[in-house]
Structures are given as C-alpha cells and as structure tokens.
Design an enzyme around this catalytic site. Sequence first.
Site, PDB file in Angstrom:
ATOM      1  N   GLN A 102      -9.511   1.678  -1.007  1.00 39.23           N
ATOM      2  CA  GLN A 102      -9.252   2.066  -2.402  1.00 39.23           C
ATOM      3  C   GLN A 102     -10.244   3.126  -2.866  1.00 39.23           C
ATOM      4  O   GLN A 102      -9.868   4.089  -3.535  1.00 39.23           O
ATOM      5  CB  GLN A 102      -9.319   0.841  -3.324  1.00 39.23           C
ATOM      6  CG  GLN A 102      -8.159  -0.121  -3.099  1.00 39.23           C
ATOM      7  CD  GLN A 102      -8.234  -1.343  -3.998  1.00 39.23           C
ATOM      8  OE1 GLN A 102      -9.188  -1.519  -4.754  1.00 39.23           O
ATOM      9  NE2 GLN A 102      -7.232  -2.189  -3.915  1.00 39.23           N
TER      10      GLN A 102
ATOM     11  N   ASP B  29      -6.916  -9.066   3.706  1.00 39.85           N
ATOM     12  CA  ASP B  29      -5.979  -9.846   2.889  1.00 39.85           C
ATOM     13  C   ASP B  29      -5.413 -11.044   3.641  1.00 39.85           C
ATOM     14  O   ASP B  29      -4.768 -11.904   3.039  1.00 39.85           O
ATOM     15  CB  ASP B  29      -4.818  -8.963   2.425  1.00 39.85           C
ATOM     16  CG  ASP B  29      -5.217  -8.042   1.277  1.00 39.85           C
ATOM     17  OD1 ASP B  29      -6.119  -8.429   0.504  1.00 39.85           O
ATOM     18  OD2 ASP B  29      -4.634  -6.955   1.154  1.00 39.85           O
TER      19      ASP B  29
ATOM     20  N   SER C 149     -13.762   0.253   2.134  1.00 40.23           N
ATOM     21  CA  SER C 149     -12.779   0.146   1.054  1.00 40.23           C
ATOM     22  C   SER C 149     -11.831   1.330   1.074  1.00 40.23           C
ATOM     23  O   SER C 149     -12.218   2.456   0.769  1.00 40.23           O
ATOM     24  CB  SER C 149     -13.470   0.066  -0.309  1.00 40.23           C
ATOM     25  OG  SER C 149     -12.493   0.195  -1.338  1.00 40.23           O
TER      26      SER C 149
ATOM     27  N   LYS D 190     -11.898 -10.106  -4.649  1.00 44.79           N
ATOM     28  CA  LYS D 190     -10.448  -9.881  -4.657  1.00 44.79           C
ATOM     29  C   LYS D 190      -9.867 -10.477  -5.945  1.00 44.79           C
ATOM     30  O   LYS D 190     -10.587 -10.739  -6.900  1.00 44.79           O
ATOM     31  CB  LYS D 190      -9.829 -10.502  -3.396  1.00 44.79           C
ATOM     32  CG  LYS D 190     -10.101  -9.677  -2.136  1.00 44.79           C
ATOM     33  CD  LYS D 190      -9.232  -8.430  -2.122  1.00 44.79           C
ATOM     34  CE  LYS D 190      -9.441  -7.586  -0.882  1.00 44.79           C
ATOM     35  NZ  LYS D 190      -8.565  -6.419  -0.877  1.00 44.79           N
TER      36      LYS D 190
ATOM     37  N   GLY E 120      -5.012  -4.159  -8.576  1.00 44.62           N
ATOM     38  CA  GLY E 120      -6.249  -3.433  -8.297  1.00 44.62           C
ATOM     39  C   GLY E 120      -5.990  -2.096  -7.623  1.00 44.62           C
ATOM     40  O   GLY E 120      -6.619  -1.083  -7.950  1.00 44.62           O
TER      41      GLY E 120
ATOM     42  N   SER F 191       0.833  -1.215   0.000  1.00 47.12           N
ATOM     43  CA  SER F 191       0.000   0.000   0.000  1.00 47.12           C
ATOM     44  C   SER F 191       0.862   1.257   0.000  1.00 47.12           C
ATOM     45  O   SER F 191       0.615   2.205  -0.753  1.00 47.12           O
ATOM     46  CB  SER F 191      -0.893   0.038   1.252  1.00 47.12           C
ATOM     47  OG  SER F 191      -1.842  -0.990   1.228  1.00 47.12           O
TER      48      SER F 191
ATOM     49  N   ARG G  74       1.624   4.156  -3.131  1.00 48.33           N
ATOM     50  CA  ARG G  74       1.383   5.573  -2.870  1.00 48.33           C
ATOM     51  C   ARG G  74       2.676   6.389  -2.950  1.00 48.33           C
ATOM     52  O   ARG G  74       2.647   7.557  -3.343  1.00 48.33           O
ATOM     53  CB  ARG G  74       0.700   5.731  -1.507  1.00 48.33           C
ATOM     54  CG  ARG G  74      -0.762   5.236  -1.510  1.00 48.33           C
ATOM     55  CD  ARG G  74      -1.270   4.999  -0.081  1.00 48.33           C
ATOM     56  NE  ARG G  74      -2.681   4.613  -0.022  1.00 48.33           N
ATOM     57  CZ  ARG G  74      -3.154   3.398  -0.247  1.00 48.33           C
ATOM     58  NH1 ARG G  74      -2.331   2.423  -0.606  1.00 48.33           N
ATOM     59  NH2 ARG G  74      -4.452   3.138  -0.129  1.00 48.33           N
TER      60      ARG G  74
END
Length: 448
Positions: free
Chosen positions: A175, A326, A173, A353, A100, A29, A33
């Site tokens: 995302q 996850d 989420s 997923k 994703g 993650s 970023r």
Amino acid sequence: MSHGLSPRPATAKKSADLKGTVRIPGDKSISHRSFMFGGLASGETRITGLLEGEDVINTGKAMQAMGAKIRKEGDTWIINGVGNGALLAPEAPLDFGNAGTGCRLTMGLVGVYDFDSTFIGDASLTKRPMGRVLDPLREMGVQVKSAEGDRLPVTLRGPKTPNPITYRVPMASAQVKSAVLLAGLNTPGITTVIEPVMTRDHTEKMLQGFGANLSVETDTAGVRTIRLEGRGKLTGQVIDVPGDPSSTAFPLVAALLVPGSDVTILNVLMNPTRTGLILTLQEMGANIEVMNPRLAGGEDVADLRVRYSELKGVTVPEERAPSMIDEYPVLAVAAAFAEGATVMNGLDELRVKESDRLSAVADGLKLNGVDCDEGEASLVVRGRPGGKGLGNAAGGQVKTHLDHRIAMSFLVLGLASEHPVTVDDATMIATSFPEFMDLMTGLGATIE
C-alpha cells in the site's frame, strides 16, 4: 459498528465431504486498482470479474466523485476516465468505509493535486494508522491535516508543483509503495521507490499495462528499485479480474480439512507475490493440484483441485510473510488440525490490520480448544488431527472485531471440529466476499 447493521452471529458445524467446482470473486487488489486506473486513464476501460464488495465499490464512488464516469452493463463495468492529471476536486469527503487499500492508494493518487481532499471511514478504518502513507506525501510537498496519530479524518492539499522523491519503503507494504507511485503519476520528473522486501506487484504490472513509463530493477540482494516517469498518458484497457487468492483460501482450507472433500476452484490469481499460503500448505502435505496454468492480463492464473489431506506442522519462513499476510488467520485454522506444531514468525503487520488480527486469532483458537501460544510477532499452533475436542460445545462466540477474515477463518474451523464454532458477527464478510455463505453451503458446508 462498522456498517450500522446489527451483528449477525453465525455457526459452523462438522460437515460431510465438500464437493463441487466454484469460481471465486475477483481479486480485491486488482479490483481496487482497476477502478482507480480506469478512472484516471484517457478513454474507456472495460472490467469483467470485478469484486463487487463494499470496499471496492467505495473506491469506485471516490473516482466518480473526482470526475470519472462509471456504469455497469450486464457483467461489465465501463469507465470513462478523466485523463492523467485531470482529477477534479471532490465536493464532499471521500468515504472509504472499511477499505484500507482504497483509502491509502487514493491518498497517494489525489493527495498531490493542488486542491483539498478529505478522507473518512468507518470505526475500524478510523483506528488504523495512515502515517506510513502520509510521511512520503509530506516529502512531496503535500499539506496534511489529520486526527491524532495520523488517523482519519485526513485532509490533504497538494503543492502547486509536487517534488519527485526517492523513497525507501520502511516496511513490507504494497500500500505504501503503491501510494508513492500513484502520487508520482501527477508529479513532474522521476519518482523512485526502493523496496527492500518484494510485496504484491499489481500496481507496477497494471500501470505498465495502462501505458505508464515504469521500470523495475532487482539487485542481487532482492532489493527492488521502481522508477516512474510522471505526467505521462494512461490509456483505457480491457481487464478480466482473476479470482482473489485471499478469498480462495477459505474453501481451499475447508476442503483440506473435511474428510472426503474434492473441490475445484477456477480462475485463481497465482501471482508469485500472493501464493505463500498454497506453498506453505503443500509443505504441510496438502494435496493441491495446479491445473491449466495460464497468463491473463499479465498475471498468472490457474485452476486448483483440492482434496482432503492429513497435514503436518511446519515452521513458516519469516520472509514469506508479505506474500500471505492476509492468509495467516486461515493458516492457523489449518494448523489446528495438523500433526505437531506450526510456527509462524514475522507477524507484526497483523497487529495493524482490520483488527489486531494476531490476538484475535489466538483468542479465537483458545476459545475453541486449540493449543496455541501468541508472541509479540509470532504464533505457535499445536494441532489435533481429526479435530477431536475442538470447537465450543457451550456456544461461546469468537470475537471477530468487525474483521471479515477472522469471521471466515473461524467458520472454516467449525466445519471440521468435533463441536460447533460460532462467530459473534458475520455481516462484515460482505466487505470482501459477499458470496461466501452461499458458496460454502453449495459445496456441502453446514453454516447457519
């Protein structure tokens, strides 16, 4: 298939004690970023500890295609960003492969720009729904062309001036939350995201670190309101990416399950939105010692010493699901060796997923002799301490469905089962944890 590589099955066999000290690849993650915000910021960003899996590299390539300069010197990635609001129109479709996160976040980042951007991916990503990100972008004035069911390929074109919106995220989420905030970076005025259930908060922490004017308020019910002032300046940063807790889960659970094991894992991200698995395993009786807790780049980091433990089944609180979504596949593997039943609820997110992870886990467990029940959004696993009878002596292969976490979870199962466990393909492990095989065999695991 996902990479055009031919499938490469792998087999894990009962292993003697796992011992050693390891460093886990950087958090996925934060790595995604780092490339995105570094590519967008003014000036230079330097990154060490970046996860160099295919997913993250694809995010870097997308940022390069929109004007960022990215190079590697030794162990350090150096990025010269374009400046907030100054991304260039990509000349070709942006290919995110299996990623994703990279795809959905970049849709937010660039979708509000007044030019066309097209997003493509591999067979697995092309099946995944993008509507959850596209809906708020439509509210901001973005024109969307997509395949049926809001799937890839997707082409976005932003308006002359995007509308700042107040958006209540309809599911847990990170995302979706992040995509709206990133769209807000190039939108005049205040973009507001209301999050009913807290999810991983790396976007907020890192945007603040890069200088964005962003505030977070939490009410008494735990509902978070995030406000971002658009079109502000972002400034390049120095980032040392901590180890990924989702990757840490595999050697950690292996050490708990293989008798006599004693493994230390260094520099693990301990952000409270990501530690649901560790908390759950401790409730099951896991001997996990948190050593040298510290702050690095605004994030909690620690070293973990993990020793073989006799586990007992628990019911996992449903509200913990977002902080370990996850990790359910590898938790289910741990549960297969615990005394009694482990009950996991609130797993609907697992069905969308990289694969339908819930049915993939249940099918793999059953193939290897584990007693379990799959519900609509739940999984119950009844364990067998010592792993007697577990595994598949006939060499039956777990179907991984091109999903890296399914592959790694079942290889861990084989290390403590009476019989070997075989997965039908291990090539896609490279998307998130390229060093997995070497790291595990270095600790003493038998995987071939």
